[in-house]
Design an enzyme around this catalytic site. Structure first.
Site, mmCIF file in Angstrom:
data_model
loop_
_atom_site.group_PDB
_atom_site.id
_atom_site.type_symbol
_atom_site.label_atom_id
_atom_site.label_comp_id
_atom_site.label_asym_id
_atom_site.label_seq_id
_atom_site.Cartn_x
_atom_site.Cartn_y
_atom_site.Cartn_z
ATOM 1 N N LYS A 193 0.819 -1.219 0.000
ATOM 2 C CA LYS A 193 0.000 0.000 0.000
ATOM 3 C C LYS A 193 0.862 1.282 0.000
ATOM 4 O O LYS A 193 2.070 1.223 0.264
ATOM 5 C CB LYS A 193 -0.922 -0.037 1.226
ATOM 6 C CG LYS A 193 -1.980 -1.152 1.154
ATOM 7 C CD LYS A 193 -2.903 -1.091 2.367
ATOM 8 C CE LYS A 193 -4.028 -2.098 2.270
ATOM 9 N NZ LYS A 193 -4.955 -1.981 3.436
ATOM 10 N N TYR A 205 -12.694 -1.932 -3.474
ATOM 11 C CA TYR A 205 -13.141 -2.067 -2.079
ATOM 12 C C TYR A 205 -14.666 -1.975 -1.949
ATOM 13 O O TYR A 205 -15.165 -1.608 -0.880
ATOM 14 C CB TYR A 205 -12.471 -1.011 -1.208
ATOM 15 C CG TYR A 205 -11.050 -1.360 -0.793
ATOM 16 C CD1 TYR A 205 -10.786 -2.460 0.038
ATOM 17 C CD2 TYR A 205 -9.960 -0.590 -1.199
ATOM 18 C CE1 TYR A 205 -9.487 -2.777 0.427
ATOM 19 C CE2 TYR A 205 -8.661 -0.904 -0.806
ATOM 20 C CZ TYR A 205 -8.438 -1.994 0.009
ATOM 21 O OH TYR A 205 -7.157 -2.307 0.403
ATOM 22 N N ASN A 213 -1.984 0.332 6.837
ATOM 23 C CA ASN A 213 -1.454 -0.922 7.374
ATOM 24 C C ASN A 213 -0.619 -1.705 6.367
ATOM 25 O O ASN A 213 -0.505 -2.926 6.450
ATOM 26 C CB ASN A 213 -2.581 -1.765 7.977
ATOM 27 C CG ASN A 213 -3.661 -2.088 6.969
ATOM 28 O OD1 ASN A 213 -3.544 -1.749 5.802
ATOM 29 N ND2 ASN A 213 -4.705 -2.758 7.424
ATOM 30 N N HIS A 266 -2.204 -5.362 1.546
ATOM 31 C CA HIS A 266 -3.522 -5.974 1.338
ATOM 32 C C HIS A 266 -3.307 -7.421 0.923
ATOM 33 O O HIS A 266 -2.355 -7.726 0.202
ATOM 34 C CB HIS A 266 -4.283 -5.261 0.206
ATOM 35 C CG HIS A 266 -5.471 -6.041 -0.273
ATOM 36 N ND1 HIS A 266 -6.703 -5.944 0.329
ATOM 37 C CD2 HIS A 266 -5.594 -6.990 -1.248
ATOM 38 C CE1 HIS A 266 -7.544 -6.781 -0.269
ATOM 39 N NE2 HIS A 266 -6.892 -7.420 -1.230
ATOM 40 N N GLU A 299 -10.007 -10.500 -7.344
ATOM 41 C CA GLU A 299 -8.971 -9.464 -7.245
ATOM 42 C C GLU A 299 -7.856 -9.680 -8.270
ATOM 43 O O GLU A 299 -7.298 -8.715 -8.795
ATOM 44 C CB GLU A 299 -8.425 -9.433 -5.818
ATOM 45 C CG GLU A 299 -9.481 -8.928 -4.830
ATOM 46 C CD GLU A 299 -9.041 -8.994 -3.372
ATOM 47 O OE1 GLU A 299 -7.900 -9.410 -3.094
ATOM 48 O OE2 GLU A 299 -9.864 -8.617 -2.511
HETATM 49 N N1 UDP Z 1 -9.703 -0.182 7.376
HETATM 50 C C1 UDP Z 1 -9.792 1.007 8.084
HETATM 51 N N2 UDP Z 1 -10.525 1.030 9.250
HETATM 52 C C2 UDP Z 1 -11.190 -0.060 9.728
HETATM 53 C C3 UDP Z 1 -11.096 -1.262 8.997
HETATM 54 C C4 UDP Z 1 -10.351 -1.286 7.836
HETATM 55 O O1 UDP Z 1 -9.232 2.027 7.691
HETATM 56 O O2 UDP Z 1 -11.843 0.017 10.781
HETATM 57 C C5 UDP Z 1 -8.936 -0.214 6.119
HETATM 58 C C6 UDP Z 1 -7.583 -0.925 6.260
HETATM 59 O O3 UDP Z 1 -6.649 -0.286 5.384
HETATM 60 C C7 UDP Z 1 -7.928 -2.333 5.800
HETATM 61 C C8 UDP Z 1 -8.905 -2.036 4.647
HETATM 62 O O4 UDP Z 1 -9.673 -0.938 5.138
HETATM 63 O O5 UDP Z 1 -6.783 -3.053 5.388
HETATM 64 C C9 UDP Z 1 -9.847 -3.160 4.288
HETATM 65 O O6 UDP Z 1 -10.481 -3.628 5.465
HETATM 66 P P1 UDP Z 1 -10.634 -5.174 5.756
HETATM 67 O O7 UDP Z 1 -11.576 -5.331 6.893
HETATM 68 O O8 UDP Z 1 -10.960 -5.905 4.481
HETATM 69 O O9 UDP Z 1 -9.177 -5.589 6.276
HETATM 70 P P2 UDP Z 1 -8.021 -6.478 5.611
HETATM 71 O O10 UDP Z 1 -8.690 -7.572 4.811
HETATM 72 O O11 UDP Z 1 -7.183 -5.555 4.751
HETATM 73 O O12 UDP Z 1 -7.238 -7.015 6.780
HETATM 74 MG MG MG Z 2 -10.120 -7.420 3.355
#
Ligand code: UDP
Ligand code: MG
Length: 139
Positions: A10, A50, A113, A116, A127
């Site tokens: 990212k 997303y 974070n 992805h 994806e």
């Molecule tokens: N994210 C965020 N706040 C939240 C949850 C998710 O900003 O409370 C962002 C974070 O960058 C995350 C992405 O949205 O990686 C997608 O969320 P997901 O729940 O799919 O998490 P991931 O699969 O990336 O662990």
């Molecule tokens: Mg996710």
């Protein structure tokens, strides 16, 4: 079963020159990089990618962040790649990420974070097709 998964380095990690460090970690964990490119997502691409989070309070901010700078898109392959990638990445919130995971080591926040990874076989298929439709057709 040998699987493919979509990985994204990212904007926060690309910005901090962590591309090599993160790819080295994946290679050490037995992943093959099957396809890779640097790309600056458009707003429409980030919104569509997303789409499952459209109703979430963090959606607009996530789209802004994911379009704030270039990302590295990769297709990774290994045995049980989807689950293994999630394990190597660590929990979404870096505060909950296990020691030694990419997010524990490098993430700045819940949003920024660093990586992805696809979360299921159906999301991996979607994806990979989203960014690497040529790979699907050729392999
Ligand atoms: N994210 C965020 N706040 C939240 C949850 C998710 O900003 O409370 C962002 C974070 O960058 C995350 C992405 O949205 O990686 C997608 O969320 P997901 O729940 O799919 O998490 P991931 O699969 O990336 O662990
Ligand atoms: Mg996710």
């Amino acid at each position: 079963m040998v699987e493919k998964t979509l990985s994204i380095i990212k904007p926060d990690a690309v910005e901090r020159n962590l591309i090599g460090t993160i790819i080295a970690k994946f290679e050490k964990e037995g992943f093959k990089v099957l396809a890779m490119r640097l790309h600056h997502l458009t707003k429409d691409e980030a919104k569509d990618f997303y789409i499952e989070h459209k109703e979430k309070p963090f959606y607009n901010s996530l789209v802004e962040y994911m379009t704030s700078g270039p990302v590295v898109l990769m297709v990774l392959e290994r045995e049980a790649a989807i689950a293994k990638n999630r394990e190597v990445m660590g929990a979404t919130n870096p505060k909950n990420a296990a020691p030694g995971t990419i997010r524990a080591q490098h993430a700045l926040s819940m949003e920024k974070n660093s990586v992805h990874g696809s979360d299921s076989p159906s999301s991996a298929a979607r994806e990979i097709e989203f960014f690497f439709s040529d790979l699907i057709r050729c392999c």
